[in-house]
Motif scaffolding. Structure first.
Motif, PDB file in Angstrom:
ATOM      1  N   THR A  76      31.667 134.597  90.236  1.00  0.00           N
ATOM      2  CA  THR A  76      32.055 135.676  90.884  1.00  0.00           C
ATOM      3  C   THR A  76      32.982 135.616  91.977  1.00  0.00           C
ATOM      4  O   THR A  76      31.819 134.794  92.768  1.00  0.00           O
ATOM      5  CB  THR A  76      31.085 137.087  90.692  1.00  0.00           C
ATOM      6  OG1 THR A  76      30.719 136.970  89.518  1.00  0.00           O
ATOM      7  CG2 THR A  76      31.523 138.192  91.136  1.00  0.00           C
ATOM      8  N   VAL A  78      34.045 136.942  95.721  1.00  0.00           N
ATOM      9  CA  VAL A  78      33.767 138.346  96.594  1.00  0.00           C
ATOM     10  C   VAL A  78      34.785 137.948  97.779  1.00  0.00           C
ATOM     11  O   VAL A  78      34.634 136.965  98.405  1.00  0.00           O
ATOM     12  CB  VAL A  78      32.304 138.409  97.070  1.00  0.00           C
ATOM     13  CG1 VAL A  78      32.454 139.737  97.919  1.00  0.00           C
ATOM     14  CG2 VAL A  78      31.654 138.868  95.697  1.00  0.00           C
ATOM     15  N   ASN A  80      37.970 139.961 100.694  1.00  0.00           N
ATOM     16  CA  ASN A  80      38.487 141.172 100.954  1.00  0.00           C
ATOM     17  C   ASN A  80      39.840 141.528 100.428  1.00  0.00           C
ATOM     18  O   ASN A  80      40.960 141.662 100.761  1.00  0.00           O
ATOM     19  CB  ASN A  80      38.804 141.069 102.639  1.00  0.00           C
ATOM     20  CG  ASN A  80      39.829 139.916 102.943  1.00  0.00           C
ATOM     21  OD1 ASN A  80      40.033 138.955 102.088  1.00  0.00           O
ATOM     22  ND2 ASN A  80      40.793 140.191 103.769  1.00  0.00           N
ATOM     23  N   THR A  81      39.644 141.409  98.896  1.00  0.00           N
ATOM     24  CA  THR A  81      40.716 141.795  98.089  1.00  0.00           C
ATOM     25  C   THR A  81      40.698 143.341  97.326  1.00  0.00           C
ATOM     26  O   THR A  81      39.481 143.704  97.535  1.00  0.00           O
ATOM     27  CB  THR A  81      41.052 140.802  97.052  1.00  0.00           C
ATOM     28  OG1 THR A  81      39.779 140.577  96.298  1.00  0.00           O
ATOM     29  CG2 THR A  81      41.287 139.513  97.706  1.00  0.00           C
ATOM     30  N   ARG A  82      41.665 143.557  96.538  1.00  0.00           N
ATOM     31  CA  ARG A  82      41.316 144.708  95.898  1.00  0.00           C
ATOM     32  C   ARG A  82      41.608 144.393  94.352  1.00  0.00           C
ATOM     33  O   ARG A  82      42.917 144.086  94.066  1.00  0.00           O
ATOM     34  CB  ARG A  82      42.311 145.936  96.351  1.00  0.00           C
ATOM     35  CG  ARG A  82      41.815 146.840  97.298  1.00  0.00           C
ATOM     36  CD  ARG A  82      42.715 147.983  97.541  1.00  0.00           C
ATOM     37  NE  ARG A  82      43.094 147.802  99.071  1.00  0.00           N
ATOM     38  CZ  ARG A  82      44.245 147.996  99.451  1.00  0.00           C
ATOM     39  NH1 ARG A  82      45.339 148.443  98.458  1.00  0.00           N
ATOM     40  NH2 ARG A  82      44.422 147.816 100.684  1.00  0.00           N
ATOM     41  N   PRO A  83      41.001 144.408  93.534  1.00  0.00           N
ATOM     42  CA  PRO A  83      39.290 144.811  93.861  1.00  0.00           C
ATOM     43  C   PRO A  83      38.749 143.895  94.498  1.00  0.00           C
ATOM     44  O   PRO A  83      39.144 142.502  94.611  1.00  0.00           O
ATOM     45  CB  PRO A  83      38.792 144.963  92.171  1.00  0.00           C
ATOM     46  CG  PRO A  83      39.493 143.891  91.589  1.00  0.00           C
ATOM     47  CD  PRO A  83      40.901 144.116  92.113  1.00  0.00           C
ATOM     48  N   SER A  84      37.548 143.944  94.859  1.00  0.00           N
ATOM     49  CA  SER A  84      36.688 143.190  95.952  1.00  0.00           C
ATOM     50  C   SER A  84      36.152 141.878  95.203  1.00  0.00           C
ATOM     51  O   SER A  84      35.634 140.928  95.978  1.00  0.00           O
ATOM     52  CB  SER A  84      35.555 143.783  96.702  1.00  0.00           C
ATOM     53  OG  SER A  84      34.809 144.407  95.877  1.00  0.00           O
ATOM     54  N   THR A  85      36.002 142.112  93.941  1.00  0.00           N
ATOM     55  CA  THR A  85      35.516 140.936  93.061  1.00  0.00           C
ATOM     56  C   THR A  85      36.393 140.362  92.111  1.00  0.00           C
ATOM     57  O   THR A  85      37.220 141.401  91.619  1.00  0.00           O
ATOM     58  CB  THR A  85      33.991 141.316  92.528  1.00  0.00           C
ATOM     59  OG1 THR A  85      34.463 142.341  91.560  1.00  0.00           O
ATOM     60  CG2 THR A  85      33.158 141.576  93.571  1.00  0.00           C
ATOM     61  N   THR A  86      36.317 139.255  91.860  1.00  0.00           N
ATOM     62  CA  THR A  86      37.523 138.514  90.823  1.00  0.00           C
ATOM     63  C   THR A  86      36.542 137.593  90.170  1.00  0.00           C
ATOM     64  O   THR A  86      35.782 136.966  90.624  1.00  0.00           O
ATOM     65  CB  THR A  86      38.484 137.887  91.452  1.00  0.00           C
ATOM     66  OG1 THR A  86      39.425 138.541  92.396  1.00  0.00           O
ATOM     67  CG2 THR A  86      39.456 137.086  90.556  1.00  0.00           C
TER      68      THR A  86
END
Length: 101
Positions: A76, A78, A80-86
């Motif tokens: 996982t 984390v 500052n992206t959208r969504p905040s987790t990839t």
């Protein structure tokens, strides 16, 4: 987001790298990278912001010791992206040594 490790002998440490490109308009800052279990570890990732158009790499390792059969391990990310987790995935098959009776 998925790397197929293929067939791996039990006890082997597998190292793979996920490469990415920032296609957004703002710098990407990765806050944390975590494996789903102790056998999957993130080794390195960019600590500095990745500018728009820039590239980066997330190196991970999977320890196949004590594992057998099909494996799907998640990492996982984390940021500052959208969504905040990839969620990244390592997939493969661990082959146990043949047991002699």
């Amino acid at each position: 987001t998925t790397i197929d490790m293929g067939r791996v002998s039990q006890g082997v440490l597998v190292e793979r790298t996920f490469h990415f490109k920032n296609t957004g308009g703002n710098a990407v800052l990765i806050a944390d990278v975590r494996g789903s279990c102790g056998c999957t570890v993130s080794k390195s990732w960019p600590r500095e912001p990745v500018p728009p158009g820039g590239t980066g790499a997330i190196a991970v390792s999977f320890d196949s010791e004590g594992r057998e059969g099909l494996q799907e391990k998640t990492i996982t990310v984390v940021a500052n992206t959208r969504p905040s987790t990839t969620v990244l995935m390592l997939r493969g098959e661990v082959i146990a040594p043949t047991k002699n009776h």
